[in-house]
Design a protein around this motif. Structure first.
Motif, PDB file in Angstrom:
ATOM      1  N   MET A 107       0.840  -1.205   0.000  1.00 14.79           N
ATOM      2  CA  MET A 107       0.000   0.000   0.000  1.00 14.79           C
ATOM      3  C   MET A 107       0.873   1.254   0.000  1.00 14.79           C
ATOM      4  O   MET A 107       1.941   1.267   0.582  1.00 14.79           O
ATOM      5  CB  MET A 107      -0.880   0.046   1.259  1.00 14.79           C
ATOM      6  N   GLU A 108       0.360   2.295  -0.630  1.00 11.39           N
ATOM      7  CA  GLU A 108       0.999   3.609  -0.484  1.00 11.39           C
ATOM      8  C   GLU A 108       0.794   4.051   0.960  1.00 11.39           C
ATOM      9  O   GLU A 108      -0.274   3.810   1.520  1.00 11.39           O
ATOM     10  CB  GLU A 108       0.305   4.615  -1.396  1.00 11.39           C
ATOM     11  N   LYS A 109       1.778   4.719   1.519  1.00 15.19           N
ATOM     12  CA  LYS A 109       1.700   5.060   2.912  1.00 15.19           C
ATOM     13  C   LYS A 109       1.674   6.559   3.175  1.00 15.19           C
ATOM     14  O   LYS A 109       2.148   7.354   2.375  1.00 15.19           O
ATOM     15  CB  LYS A 109       2.950   4.499   3.652  1.00 15.19           C
ATOM     16  N   VAL A 110       1.140   6.892   4.331  1.00 11.76           N
ATOM     17  CA  VAL A 110       1.315   8.246   4.849  1.00 11.76           C
ATOM     18  C   VAL A 110       1.802   8.130   6.280  1.00 11.76           C
ATOM     19  O   VAL A 110       1.655   7.085   6.916  1.00 11.76           O
ATOM     20  CB  VAL A 110       0.027   9.107   4.854  1.00 11.76           C
ATOM     21  N   ASN A 111       2.325   9.227   6.759  1.00 17.04           N
ATOM     22  CA  ASN A 111       2.801   9.323   8.118  1.00 17.04           C
ATOM     23  C   ASN A 111       1.654   9.015   9.095  1.00 17.04           C
ATOM     24  O   ASN A 111       0.579   9.600   8.993  1.00 17.04           O
ATOM     25  CB  ASN A 111       3.329  10.745   8.313  1.00 17.04           C
ATOM     26  N   CYS A 112       1.903   8.099  10.000  1.00 14.78           N
ATOM     27  CA  CYS A 112       0.856   7.678  10.942  1.00 14.78           C
ATOM     28  C   CYS A 112       0.403   8.822  11.828  1.00 14.78           C
ATOM     29  O   CYS A 112      -0.801   8.984  12.061  1.00 14.78           O
ATOM     30  CB  CYS A 112       1.389   6.525  11.790  1.00 14.78           C
ATOM     31  N   GLU A 113       1.343   9.613  12.292  1.00 16.35           N
ATOM     32  CA  GLU A 113       1.006  10.730  13.176  1.00 16.35           C
ATOM     33  C   GLU A 113       0.062  11.708  12.499  1.00 16.35           C
ATOM     34  O   GLU A 113      -0.875  12.209  13.127  1.00 16.35           O
ATOM     35  CB  GLU A 113       2.271  11.487  13.586  1.00 16.35           C
ATOM     36  N   LEU A 114       0.319  11.975  11.254  1.00 17.84           N
ATOM     37  CA  LEU A 114      -0.535  12.910  10.515  1.00 17.84           C
ATOM     38  C   LEU A 114      -1.966  12.376  10.483  1.00 17.84           C
ATOM     39  O   LEU A 114      -2.934  13.096  10.721  1.00 17.84           O
ATOM     40  CB  LEU A 114      -0.001  13.091   9.088  1.00 17.84           C
ATOM     41  N   PHE A 115      -2.095  11.091  10.218  1.00 19.99           N
ATOM     42  CA  PHE A 115      -3.408  10.467  10.150  1.00 19.99           C
ATOM     43  C   PHE A 115      -4.114  10.509  11.505  1.00 19.99           C
ATOM     44  O   PHE A 115      -5.275  10.927  11.595  1.00 19.99           O
ATOM     45  CB  PHE A 115      -3.262   9.020   9.670  1.00 19.99           C
ATOM     46  N   MET A 160      -3.539  12.398  14.057  1.00 20.21           N
ATOM     47  CA  MET A 160      -3.826  13.779  14.473  1.00 20.21           C
ATOM     48  C   MET A 160      -5.021  14.338  13.713  1.00 20.21           C
ATOM     49  O   MET A 160      -5.810  15.105  14.277  1.00 20.21           O
ATOM     50  CB  MET A 160      -2.610  14.658  14.221  1.00 20.21           C
ATOM     51  N   THR A 161      -5.137  13.978  12.453  1.00 18.75           N
ATOM     52  CA  THR A 161      -6.292  14.408  11.665  1.00 18.75           C
ATOM     53  C   THR A 161      -7.559  13.855  12.295  1.00 18.75           C
ATOM     54  O   THR A 161      -8.559  14.562  12.461  1.00 18.75           O
ATOM     55  CB  THR A 161      -6.175  13.949  10.201  1.00 18.75           C
ATOM     56  N   PHE A 172      -4.568  -1.645   6.353  1.00 22.84           N
ATOM     57  CA  PHE A 172      -4.856  -0.220   6.385  1.00 22.84           C
ATOM     58  C   PHE A 172      -4.136   0.488   7.525  1.00 22.84           C
ATOM     59  O   PHE A 172      -3.484   1.494   7.331  1.00 22.84           O
ATOM     60  CB  PHE A 172      -6.360   0.021   6.457  1.00 22.84           C
ATOM     61  N   LEU A 173      -4.255  -0.051   8.724  1.00 22.61           N
ATOM     62  CA  LEU A 173      -3.694   0.633   9.884  1.00 22.61           C
ATOM     63  C   LEU A 173      -2.316   0.135  10.289  1.00 22.61           C
ATOM     64  O   LEU A 173      -1.690   0.710  11.172  1.00 22.61           O
ATOM     65  CB  LEU A 173      -4.637   0.484  11.090  1.00 22.61           C
ATOM     66  N   GLY A 174      -1.879  -0.954   9.674  1.00 25.44           N
ATOM     67  CA  GLY A 174      -0.554  -1.458   9.998  1.00 25.44           C
ATOM     68  C   GLY A 174      -0.464  -2.196  11.319  1.00 25.44           C
ATOM     69  O   GLY A 174       0.626  -2.518  11.780  1.00 25.44           O
ATOM     70  N   PRO A 212      -3.353   2.772  16.755  1.00 24.17           N
ATOM     71  CA  PRO A 212      -2.685   4.061  16.559  1.00 24.17           C
ATOM     72  C   PRO A 212      -3.594   5.266  16.799  1.00 24.17           C
ATOM     73  O   PRO A 212      -3.107   6.344  17.155  1.00 24.17           O
ATOM     74  CB  PRO A 212      -2.200   4.015  15.107  1.00 24.17           C
TER      75      PRO A 212
END
Lengths: 201, 200
Positions: free
Chosen positions: B32-40, B42-43, B107-109, B130
């Protein structure tokens, strides 16, 4: 209320799938559209709620992003940081497409195809240039969160700014940031425009 | 060893299958393409707080979070089925393991662990959700705000798209002082027969 516990993480995983963030933003935007109808908000109220959401997020994101960096002294350093590091961190895009300034505290950030609105327009074959279409209205919801994000980031860097966003030629958008010279003076209100611009006061 | 199974009632998914699913989950996540967990996370936090500000009533916020999750689940299921290359589940226990070891992981790792109560109910334990990162609930929200209720909606929405109507509730939360997060999933109705005898 604040639900913040500070800086330490409970988990060791540092990434999640990017779908998570996309789905989450979509769900949030849809939820706020529904709320707006139920609570009978006008468009500018809806936009300001989304900006508020973004601002809170921006403050927190900045906290994590710059905790090891030296303070930004110059205004331009703040803006450049936003246009590169911050843009890359939040939107997975190297940097913004264009930055303009009048050297008197006004900065305009241009993004020609902002990542958060890509999924809206990809369901249509041709992006529409009509500022009143449904797509543009939806795009503005995401962009208002972003405007708030920028404002929150700047706030965390010690400055107060007004941030507005406009779409004049979809899918291009631009954010206008105004930073008054003396942070203690009252914030100057920008005049409202008619083609989908939002106010942040 | 087999003593692991003795703790659970009717664990009809073998250790071997559990491992196979975990591995599938790891592979799917890696692709999967990833994004920073913290950003997610925190959003997510910013959304919850804004909803609390704008709605006020905690019970209503819980409902909204679940509804948001439901909308996500309805979309997410397609991505899940295609990327994880899932075949039909033989029974509800297998569905449970799929959610915990493949879905959540992809999805969430993170991976959940399943305790089955009976044929139609399971509990999923999550020890490192997370979404709980950086969160501390003020006293007036503890025990009242189901902070991660979105996840219940995601499970409910995605299962409904595969004809399983379930009820999904948060039964434990680290934010309330529990040792882990826990979601209870109860099967209410099968909308069409999905338990086929496939030769997997």
């Amino acid at each position: 209320p604040t639900f913040d516990r500070g800086m330490s993480s409970l988990t060791t995983n540092t990434t999640v799938s990017s779908s998570c963030l996309e789905y989450l933003l979509l769900a949030a935007v849809q939820q706020y559209q529904a709320l707006s109808t139920e609570l009978e908000w006008d468009e500018s109220t809806l936009h300001s709620k989304l900006q508020e959401l973004g601002e809170h997020l921006g403050i927190r994101v900045l906290e994590k992003l710059v905790k090891d960096h030296a303070r930004f002294h110059r205004e331009l350093d703040i803006i450049k940081f936003l246009c590169k590091d911050f843009w890359n961190h939040c939107f997975n895009k190297n940097q913004v497409d264009k930055l303009q300034t009048n050297h008197k505290g006004t900065y305009v950030i241009h993004d020609y195809y902002f990542p958060w609105i890509k999924k809206i327009s990809s369901s249509n074959s041709m992006p529409s240039h009509d500022a009143n279409t449904a797509e543009v209205k939806v795009a503005l919801l995401y962009l208002n969160i972003t405007a708030g994000l920028i404002r929150g980031a700047i706030k965390n860097l010690g400055r107060i700014a007004t941030v507005t966003v406009e779409i004049q030629q979809y899918p291009k958008c631009f954010f206008t940031i105004k930073m008054p010279k003396d942070p203690k003076t009252s914030i100057e209100k920008s005049p409202a425009t008619t083609d989908g611009a939002t106010q942040d006061t | 060893s087999q003593s692991f199974c003795a703790v659970y009632v009717m664990a009809s998914v073998s250790i071997q299958d559990q491992k196979r699913l975990s591995s599938k989950g790891d592979t799917a996540f890696a692709n999967m393409e990833k994004v920073n967990c913290e950003l997610f996370v925190m959003t997510y936090g910013a959304i919850v707080i804004q909803l609390v500000k704008d709605i006020g009533d905690v019970a209503k916020v819980n409902t909204r979070l679940e509804a948001m999750g439901y909308n996500i689940g309805m979309r997410l299921i397609d991505e899940f089925l295609s990327k994880a290359q899932i075949k039909r589940c033989k029974n509800f226990q297998e569905t449970a393991e799929l959610i915990a070891r493949v879905g959540l992981k992809m999805f969430l790792g993170v991976e959940g662990s399943i305790k089955s109560k009976d044929d139609t109910t399971f509990y999923m334990d999550l020890s490192n959700n997370p979404l709980n990162d950086f969160v501390e609930l003020p006293p007036q929200f503890k025990g009242k705000l189901n902070y991660c209720n979105l996840l219940c909606g995601v499970i409910r929405g995605s299962l409904e798209m595969v004809q399983l109507r379930v009820q999904c509730v948060y039964t434990k939360s680290v934010l309330n002082g529990d040792d882990c997060d826990q979601i209870k999933v109860s099967l209410e109705e099968v909308l069409e027969d999905v338990f086929a005898d496939d030769d997997d």
